[in-house]
Design a protein around this motif. Sequence first.
Motif, PDB file in Angstrom:
ATOM      1  N   HIS A  80       1.863  -1.268   2.273  1.00 41.56           N
ATOM      2  CA  HIS A  80       1.200  -1.906   3.424  1.00 41.56           C
ATOM      3  C   HIS A  80       1.563  -3.384   3.533  1.00 41.56           C
ATOM      4  O   HIS A  80       1.878  -4.034   2.528  1.00 41.56           O
ATOM      5  N   ASP A  91       0.757  -7.890  -3.032  1.00 42.00           N
ATOM      6  CA  ASP A  91      -0.013  -6.643  -2.914  1.00 42.00           C
ATOM      7  C   ASP A  91       0.396  -5.920  -1.627  1.00 42.00           C
ATOM      8  O   ASP A  91       0.135  -6.420  -0.536  1.00 42.00           O
ATOM      9  N   GLY A  92       1.024  -4.761  -1.749  1.00 39.79           N
ATOM     10  CA  GLY A  92       1.449  -3.989  -0.582  1.00 39.79           C
ATOM     11  C   GLY A  92       2.777  -4.450  -0.021  1.00 39.79           C
ATOM     12  O   GLY A  92       3.703  -3.660   0.140  1.00 39.79           O
ATOM     13  N   GLU A 125      -4.610  -0.804   4.961  1.00 43.61           N
ATOM     14  CA  GLU A 125      -4.828  -0.344   3.587  1.00 43.61           C
ATOM     15  C   GLU A 125      -6.015  -1.082   2.966  1.00 43.61           C
ATOM     16  O   GLU A 125      -6.773  -0.525   2.195  1.00 43.61           O
ATOM     17  N   GLU A 126      -6.168  -2.367   3.329  1.00 44.43           N
ATOM     18  CA  GLU A 126      -7.111  -3.217   2.589  1.00 44.43           C
ATOM     19  C   GLU A 126      -8.576  -2.906   2.885  1.00 44.43           C
ATOM     20  O   GLU A 126      -9.435  -3.114   2.030  1.00 44.43           O
ATOM     21  N   HIS A 187       4.481  -0.944  -6.362  1.00 46.81           N
ATOM     22  CA  HIS A 187       3.342  -1.851  -6.207  1.00 46.81           C
ATOM     23  C   HIS A 187       3.238  -2.753  -7.423  1.00 46.81           C
ATOM     24  O   HIS A 187       3.711  -2.398  -8.492  1.00 46.81           O
ATOM     25  N   HIS A 355      -4.569   3.451  -3.732  1.00 44.15           N
ATOM     26  CA  HIS A 355      -3.350   3.121  -2.987  1.00 44.15           C
ATOM     27  C   HIS A 355      -3.107   4.192  -1.936  1.00 44.15           C
ATOM     28  O   HIS A 355      -3.590   5.318  -2.059  1.00 44.15           O
TER      29      HIS A 355
HETATM   30 ZN    ZN Z   1      -2.026  -2.670  -2.125  1.00 42.21          ZN
END
Ligand code: ZN
Length: 407
Positions: A80, A91-92, A125-126, A187, A355
């Motif tokens: 993401h 992150d992502g 995603e978050e 990730h 995830h």
């Molecule tokens: Zn993530």
Amino acid sequence: MQVNGERLWSRLMDMAKVGPGVAGGSNRQSLSDQDRDGRDLFLSWATASGCTHEYDEIGNLFVRREGTDPTAAPILMGSHLDTQPTGGRFDGVYGVLGGLEVIESLNDHGIKTTRPIELCVWTNEEGSRFQYSMMGSGVWANHLELETARALKDVDGISVAQELDRLGWKGERPASPTDYSAAFELHIEQGPILEADDLEIGVVTGVQGFRWYTINLEGHPVHAGPTPMEGRQDPAKAVGRIITEVYEMAAEFAPWGRSTFAMFSSHPVSPNTVPERLRCSLDIRHPELESLDAMESKMRSIVDSVCDSLGVRGTVTLDNDSPPVAFAPSCIEAVEASVKDQGFSYNKMISGAGHDACYVALHCPTSMIFVPCEGGLSHNEAELITAEQAARGASVLMGAVLRVAEA
Ligand SMILES: [Zn+2]
């Protein structure tokens, strides 16, 4: 064969500047203008690399590198680009740009794969602006109803559906599972284990399950002064006991049990009235379904008994249920073989965070690759990996993809 680590790193740094945070990280919350700018930048690179792209109904963005057999089930990579309000740079983002780097490197090396390769940027995603984490992959996997997701609203009352229309991200492609031969998500670890053990790669075999609840406590509002302590129906007293007992319960499920209270609100908002209503969120996690179920039933009985003893009415609502996931042996083996080929140190491990790969795994063989991050810090603007760590993980991803691309 290695990826181009310099290109990957410079793109990670360029992406971090889109929707910059206040302390060196990023703030690209889902379906915002910043999220749009981030995807636009990504698409400019993906298009220049020769990929086509398509949106599905919930705005998941699929980029495709054609295979020599366009009818073969593709391989899926993805993660993401949306971030927490005070999110890090990796992150992502790392999974998306690492996937793009695999495509670029295959182009550089003139490698054509039999199977097409798709790279997905999953929507929301978050779960911070619209509070359902892994929303886009959840809809894709038929875990979450499309209309339920479209109706989610942010604090200003703006819905996912409105934002999808505004951004032009409501695509024709159905948001439902398609046939992939294998899927991989790269990730950062978001935890301290790889760094503590001085390992270069985590071969991820599964993901902890988690459940989100709202605990609602209703008492009797009275004056803070004249009312004796005895006999009050005080939701604040109840929540204090509930927190203590639920933390003790999580400790009984060590080392994997987790419980986290957050998002407290009360009514009326007044310092000198016992609250009529107090509400908080609770997140519990465990990699085994049986233990997760046991944690939930213990938590519910704690809420009931505390509320009974204090004359408070308590309800517990389940808002989000992400079951534990065991990844596919075929994909775990492809990743492990790729790591061994390249001589990196590694360990097999469970992911503590949810995830998109969890939902993808419901429908096709899936696994994940982790790289260490400094101090295990994530969901923090100071989140950090090195250029070398980034390149290693992407090279492992490329090796794993190539192992399954001809099969
Ligand atoms: Zn993530």
